[in-house]
Design an enzyme around this catalytic site. Sequence first.
Site, PDB file in Angstrom:
ATOM      1  N   TYR A 101       0.858  -1.193   0.000  1.00  6.04           N
ATOM      2  CA  TYR A 101       0.000   0.000   0.000  1.00  6.04           C
ATOM      3  C   TYR A 101       0.890   1.237   0.000  1.00  6.04           C
ATOM      4  O   TYR A 101       1.930   1.253  -0.628  1.00  6.04           O
ATOM      5  CB  TYR A 101      -0.996  -0.043   1.168  1.00  6.04           C
ATOM      6  CG  TYR A 101      -2.160   0.872   0.885  1.00  6.04           C
ATOM      7  CD1 TYR A 101      -2.965   0.665  -0.243  1.00  6.04           C
ATOM      8  CD2 TYR A 101      -2.438   1.966   1.691  1.00  6.04           C
ATOM      9  CE1 TYR A 101      -4.003   1.523  -0.545  1.00  6.04           C
ATOM     10  CE2 TYR A 101      -3.485   2.819   1.399  1.00  6.04           C
ATOM     11  CZ  TYR A 101      -4.260   2.600   0.280  1.00  6.04           C
ATOM     12  OH  TYR A 101      -5.283   3.452  -0.018  1.00  6.04           O
ATOM     13  N   LYS A 172      -6.170  -1.766  -0.687  1.00  7.70           N
ATOM     14  CA  LYS A 172      -7.003  -1.625   0.510  1.00  7.70           C
ATOM     15  C   LYS A 172      -7.578  -2.970   0.942  1.00  7.70           C
ATOM     16  O   LYS A 172      -7.597  -3.306   2.138  1.00  7.70           O
ATOM     17  CB  LYS A 172      -8.138  -0.626   0.242  1.00  7.70           C
ATOM     18  CG  LYS A 172      -7.753   0.834   0.464  1.00  7.70           C
ATOM     19  CD  LYS A 172      -7.625   1.149   1.941  1.00  7.70           C
ATOM     20  CE  LYS A 172      -7.019   2.519   2.207  1.00  7.70           C
ATOM     21  NZ  LYS A 172      -7.934   3.624   1.991  1.00  7.70           N
TER      22      LYS A 172
END
Length: 562
Positions: A101, A172
Amino acid sequence: MDDTKRPLYLPFAGPAILEAPLINKGSAFSEEERIFFNLEGLLPYVIETIEEQAARAYAQFSNFSNDLDKHIYLRNIQDTNETLFYRLVRNNITEMMPIIYTPTVGLACERFSKNYRRNRGLFISYSNKDRIDDILNNSTRHKVKVIVVTDGERILGLGDQGIGGMGIPIGKLSLYTSCGGISPAYTLPITLDVGTDNQELLDDPMYMGWRHRRIEGQDYADFVEAFMEAVHRRWPDVLIQFEDFAQRNAMPLLERYKDQYCCFNDDIQGTAAVTVGSLLAASKAANTQLSKQRVVFLGAGSAGCGIAEAIVAQMISEGISEAQARSQVFMVDRLGLLQDNTANLLPFQQKLAQSSATVSQWHIEGDSVSLLNVINNAKPTVLIGVSGSPGQFTEAVIRAMHLHCPRPIVFPLSNPTSRVEATPEDVLNWTNGQALVATGSPFEPVTIGDETFEIAQCNNSFIFPGIGLGVLACRAKRVSDEMLMASSRALAECSPLGTTRTGSLLPKLDDIQKVSKYIAFAVAKVAMAQGLALPLTDELLNKSIEKNFWEPKYRRYKRTSF
């Protein structure tokens, strides 16, 4: 009961199993499974455990010299063997979270079309607006419980990335599983391809999205409406997380759907929840309350205003009036301080504008009420950056704040790292190590003199996985403001600095699964109290949380008829 102890019956065999990332074990297939599923000869002789596989994968991962290559490598494992991917990430969460991420995912989004290898998730183009139901039925995931959806217009601080924004929902949802224990079989990333206004992408022959200027206005609203209705028909109880929509769409979409479907906007509400949780911990560490702080924001978009409204709500809950709370929050954008006479304020900005009559009594240097002017006159104790503009927290700004506040709280939250308003090292140097600092992206510890400071990452990953787990555990029908506030308070209760006055402002990433379970319990309790979920005793709720918390372990497979 532990599902990993029960066999999973599969109706197919041979190479098809090796091509299915949710069930592929690679070299971990047992001798019996290799015989029954026609895998003999398709794999090397040695049968490995998942930990042996993870050790080899980590060694390969470590051979890559740059973060983007590491990201691509991990995504390749995810697309071939999801159980191994999540075991590897769980084993190395602190090292690998910045790779899967932020900040690395930003670069992956920018190069999405150039690096495209294999499909994951759904791309729903505006040109296919009449076939959304069919597209949802094409998904390889059938029992979807969590969706993260973007239209790619405001990806981190990088702007319009078109379908390249798909990297964000994929990343996510990887964190929903790694941190919150949501089974990857229940997750689905979706990109709404409504075109792009990024001319560089439109001119790029490798761009894989719909080559069209962005659809806007009523056409856009109707398309999103059709999508939401179709999703509800396909998966009535699914949790939908809106991600990286542009400011002009993010708040209207949230307001339209939050009381109609089980949904939330992570940029607005998730960012607000983790920031408020961090501020509660920082305030407790300083032996004060959030309601006694004066807060300045640089960045008055939907994310900044969402955080500000959450701060106001928390201040009110601590006993002060709404008017008093709003008088302690100052919003600054690129044109200066938002005031009640500022032209063209958006609806969500209006209630956060300061009284121009009050500001007229300030001593202002220059033509506008700049950030430095606000610091010098408002004398804040908290400074939060959500501007996406690097370097805006200058030495002059930080020193001016420290002049009247012995222990300033400074949160430069913009992502990725290249967009941060100030580095923790600079902030700590300019305040002689007295500032309490948290950032949106990960930073290495900072040493000032003989003292080393751990830099808390005020990252939404401390919040949204726990919210998702809590929603699933109690089958909540909505995500209310009170549930989000509960997540903030639960996070603050997990703060080492807030509880022991030592250590980091936020928990270590190694503890994030425990934090997610704690937040899930708090969120579910509020949902039940509001009548938004199944009524469960504390014992049954904890059992439900554990039951919904997936572990990356291989299951035994048995053959069933075709």
